[in-house]
Design an enzyme around this catalytic site. Structure first.
Site, PDB file in Angstrom:
ATOM      1  N   CYS A  35       0.817  -1.229   0.000  1.00 47.07           N
ATOM      2  CA  CYS A  35       0.000   0.000   0.000  1.00 47.07           C
ATOM      3  C   CYS A  35       0.844   1.269   0.000  1.00 47.07           C
ATOM      4  O   CYS A  35       0.336   2.347  -0.305  1.00 47.07           O
ATOM      5  CB  CYS A  35      -0.929   0.006   1.193  1.00 47.07           C
ATOM      6  SG  CYS A  35      -2.033  -1.404   1.204  1.00 47.07           S
ATOM      7  N   HIS A  61      -3.443   7.125   3.096  1.00 47.44           N
ATOM      8  CA  HIS A  61      -3.838   5.856   2.485  1.00 47.44           C
ATOM      9  C   HIS A  61      -5.218   5.487   3.020  1.00 47.44           C
ATOM     10  O   HIS A  61      -5.468   5.553   4.221  1.00 47.44           O
ATOM     11  CB  HIS A  61      -2.800   4.790   2.848  1.00 47.44           C
ATOM     12  CG  HIS A  61      -3.229   3.413   2.465  1.00 47.44           C
ATOM     13  ND1 HIS A  61      -3.781   3.126   1.238  1.00 47.44           N
ATOM     14  CD2 HIS A  61      -3.196   2.225   3.157  1.00 47.44           C
ATOM     15  CE1 HIS A  61      -4.062   1.839   1.179  1.00 47.44           C
ATOM     16  NE2 HIS A  61      -3.720   1.277   2.330  1.00 47.44           N
ATOM     17  N   ASN A 115     -10.070  -0.214   0.237  1.00 50.49           N
ATOM     18  CA  ASN A 115      -8.612  -0.082   0.237  1.00 50.49           C
ATOM     19  C   ASN A 115      -8.087  -0.529  -1.129  1.00 50.49           C
ATOM     20  O   ASN A 115      -8.125  -1.715  -1.452  1.00 50.49           O
ATOM     21  CB  ASN A 115      -8.041  -0.954   1.363  1.00 50.49           C
ATOM     22  CG  ASN A 115      -6.526  -0.911   1.438  1.00 50.49           C
ATOM     23  OD1 ASN A 115      -5.857  -0.403   0.542  1.00 50.49           O
ATOM     24  ND2 ASN A 115      -5.980  -1.458   2.515  1.00 50.49           N
TER      25      ASN A 115
HETATM   26  N1  ACO Z   1     -18.350  -9.258   8.770  1.00 51.54           N
HETATM   27  C1  ACO Z   1     -18.822  -9.600   9.975  1.00 51.54           C
HETATM   28  N2  ACO Z   1     -18.024  -9.968  10.999  1.00 51.54           N
HETATM   29  C2  ACO Z   1     -16.702  -9.981  10.784  1.00 51.54           C
HETATM   30  C3  ACO Z   1     -16.148  -9.643   9.536  1.00 51.54           C
HETATM   31  C4  ACO Z   1     -17.023  -9.273   8.519  1.00 51.54           C
HETATM   32  N3  ACO Z   1     -16.599  -8.912   7.290  1.00 51.54           N
HETATM   33  N4  ACO Z   1     -14.791  -9.740   9.622  1.00 51.54           N
HETATM   34  C5  ACO Z   1     -14.524 -10.146  10.875  1.00 51.54           C
HETATM   35  N5  ACO Z   1     -15.673 -10.285  11.585  1.00 51.54           N
HETATM   36  C6  ACO Z   1     -15.841 -10.698  12.960  1.00 51.54           C
HETATM   37  C7  ACO Z   1     -14.666 -11.488  13.489  1.00 51.54           C
HETATM   38  O1  ACO Z   1     -14.804 -12.849  13.120  1.00 51.54           O
HETATM   39  C8  ACO Z   1     -14.798 -11.266  14.972  1.00 51.54           C
HETATM   40  O2  ACO Z   1     -15.785 -12.138  15.463  1.00 51.54           O
HETATM   41  P1  ACO Z   1     -15.576 -12.864  16.889  1.00 51.54           P
HETATM   42  O3  ACO Z   1     -15.493 -11.746  17.900  1.00 51.54           O
HETATM   43  O4  ACO Z   1     -16.803 -13.728  17.016  1.00 51.54           O
HETATM   44  O5  ACO Z   1     -14.293 -13.611  16.745  1.00 51.54           O
HETATM   45  C9  ACO Z   1     -15.354  -9.841  15.085  1.00 51.54           C
HETATM   46  O6  ACO Z   1     -15.889  -9.531  13.781  1.00 51.54           O
HETATM   47  C10 ACO Z   1     -14.314  -8.807  15.459  1.00 51.54           C
HETATM   48  O7  ACO Z   1     -13.196  -9.007  14.599  1.00 51.54           O
HETATM   49  P2  ACO Z   1     -11.934  -8.087  14.751  1.00 51.54           P
HETATM   50  O8  ACO Z   1     -10.885  -8.561  13.790  1.00 51.54           O
HETATM   51  O9  ACO Z   1     -11.532  -7.938  16.174  1.00 51.54           O
HETATM   52  O10 ACO Z   1     -12.537  -6.676  14.252  1.00 51.54           O
HETATM   53  P3  ACO Z   1     -11.830  -5.273  14.241  1.00 51.54           P
HETATM   54  O11 ACO Z   1     -12.688  -4.307  14.962  1.00 51.54           O
HETATM   55  O12 ACO Z   1     -10.377  -5.349  14.620  1.00 51.54           O
HETATM   56  O13 ACO Z   1     -11.899  -4.899  12.695  1.00 51.54           O
HETATM   57  C11 ACO Z   1     -10.563  -4.863  10.717  1.00 51.54           C
HETATM   58  C12 ACO Z   1     -11.273  -5.725  11.747  1.00 51.54           C
HETATM   59  C13 ACO Z   1     -11.601  -4.042   9.991  1.00 51.54           C
HETATM   60  C14 ACO Z   1      -9.856  -5.790   9.731  1.00 51.54           C
HETATM   61  C15 ACO Z   1      -9.543  -3.931  11.410  1.00 51.54           C
HETATM   62  O14 ACO Z   1      -8.744  -4.660  12.298  1.00 51.54           O
HETATM   63  C16 ACO Z   1      -8.655  -3.217  10.417  1.00 51.54           C
HETATM   64  O15 ACO Z   1      -9.103  -2.427   9.620  1.00 51.54           O
HETATM   65  N6  ACO Z   1      -7.334  -3.464  10.465  1.00 51.54           N
HETATM   66  C17 ACO Z   1      -6.409  -2.865   9.527  1.00 51.54           C
HETATM   67  C18 ACO Z   1      -6.481  -3.610   8.241  1.00 51.54           C
HETATM   68  C19 ACO Z   1      -5.782  -2.874   7.132  1.00 51.54           C
HETATM   69  O16 ACO Z   1      -5.807  -1.684   7.052  1.00 51.54           O
HETATM   70  N7  ACO Z   1      -5.209  -3.647   6.249  1.00 51.54           N
HETATM   71  C20 ACO Z   1      -4.618  -3.115   5.074  1.00 51.54           C
HETATM   72  C21 ACO Z   1      -3.181  -3.006   5.269  1.00 51.54           C
HETATM   73  S1  ACO Z   1      -2.453  -2.070   3.997  1.00 51.54           S
HETATM   74  C22 ACO Z   1      -1.727  -3.117   2.859  1.00 51.54           C
HETATM   75  O17 ACO Z   1      -0.523  -3.107   2.729  1.00 51.54           O
HETATM   76  C23 ACO Z   1      -2.574  -4.015   2.008  1.00 51.54           C
END
Ligand code: ACO
Length: 327
Positions: free
Chosen positions: A112, A254, A284
């Protein structure tokens, strides 16, 4: 030698995929995706539409904006982690589609942060060759490397491309690239990987691909590092140039997650009305997200002359970057 961005452009595929449409593939809801990420929809490339094909459309728009004929481009740099192929570099396919196959072209692999790593490479090329006209592109067809059964990743990403034209000669409305800072930490590489098919996890003829062929990510850890690293590198760049956060007119971060962007703004003590956000439309788009956002911000006349604009990104590596532009 000073580098100037003299044109910007963007291109996204036609197909819009809403959060609700993703329920066909994974157990998710529009409410979960919007509240956790800010994403409402994303664009997904049509079958056969590759990173070079999206990239060339963005490049044509940037060249038209700059008033530069494609034939004048000397160097092509492409940030991508979803290239057309291993060999050749997708930048060469893009060059070919542009109608100017001859000359230097190179892919930059920094996930990214790829666009900002490529922008800094453009400055290095211009330092050696002040007459160069460098096309810097970020283009991704991330949908080709998404596990459509993994709800924790497939809802986050989208396809698209953005481009800028960089030269050592300013034009009316161009932006001076005041400075770029790049950093990263290879010990954090396991937090975000696409390992399958690489030489550490080779594909074997006749065997099916596994989960590791697709984006795998530890979302919560990435979230923490993203906020911390983008805030730190932005502050370092401000300090280096004797600037305060209040001197910045617009931040173009980003577009990974609206909560990451809001946390970053809060750490930098910059109000959200000075932060450009379009994540709701595209998700993203990795290396494409900053050049798409920059092109849109200019098109929406959000960057008057005299503006200080801060770009900042983080990505798989992990790596992070910031660039200061003065319009
Ligand atoms: N729909 C519904 N529920 C979901 C989904 C979904 N799409 N995805 C995960 N969940 C559930 C999980 O299974 C979990 O359930 P559980 O509590 O029963 O286990 C619950 O939601 C909470 O999951 P978390 O991972 O703790 O959710 P969080 O609030 O951390 O959000 C997210 C997840 C959106 C991925 C966040 O952590 C994030 O944005 N992180 C950064 C990711 C990012 O920016 N990545 C790109 C990097 S840049 C690059 O180089 C590509």
């Amino acid at each position: 030698m000073t580098a100037y961005i003299i044109g910007t452009g963007a291109y996204v595929p036609e197909q819009v995929v809403t959060n609700t449409a993703l329920q066909e593939y994974v157990d998710t809801t529009d409410e979960w995706i919007v509240s956790r990420t800010g994403i409402k929809e994303r664009r997904i490339a049509a079958p056969g539409e590759s990173a070079s094909m999206l990239g060339v459309e963005a490049a044509r728009n940037a060249l038209e904006d700059a008033g530069v004929p494609a034939q004048d481009v000397t160097h092509v740099l492409l940030g991508t982690f979803s290239p057309d192929a291993y060999i050749p570099a997708t930048a060469y396919a893009l060059r070919h589609h542009l109608g100017v196959p001859r000359g230097m072209a190179m892919d930059v692999s920094a996930a990214c942060s790829g666009f900002l790593f490529a922008l800094e490479t453009a400055r290095a090329i211009l330092a050696l060759h002040p007459e160069a006209i460098v096309l810097v592109v970020g283009s991704e067809v991330i949908s080709s490397r998404l596990n459509w059964k993994d709800r924790s990743t497939c809802v986050l990403f989208g396809d698209g491309a953005g481009a800028v034209v960089v030269t050592s000669k300013p034009t009316s409305g161009s932006a001076e690239v005041v400075d770029v800072l790049l950093d990263g930490d290879g010990s954090l590489s396991e937090l975000l990987v696409v390992r399958g098919g690489g030489s550490s996890a080779p594909l074997k003829l006749g065997e099916p691909v596994g989960d590791d062929f697709f984006v795998q990510m530890q979302g919560r850890e990435i979230f923490k590092h993203a906020v911390r690293s983008m805030a730190t590198i932005t502050q370092s760049l401000l300090e280096k140039h004797g600037l305060k956060a209040s001197d910045i007119d617009l931040v173009i971060p980003h577009q990974a997650n609206i909560r990451i962007i809001e946390s970053l703004a809060s750490r930098l003590e910059i109000p959200m009305d000075k932060v450009f956000v379009n994540i709701e439309k595209y998700g993203n788009t990795s290396a494409a997200s900053i050049p798409i956002a920059l092109a849109e911000a200019r098109r929406e006349a959000l960057i008057p002359p005299g503006s200080n604009v801060m770009l900042t990104a983080f990505g798989g590596g992990l790596n992070w970057a910031a660039a200061l532009l003065r319009f």
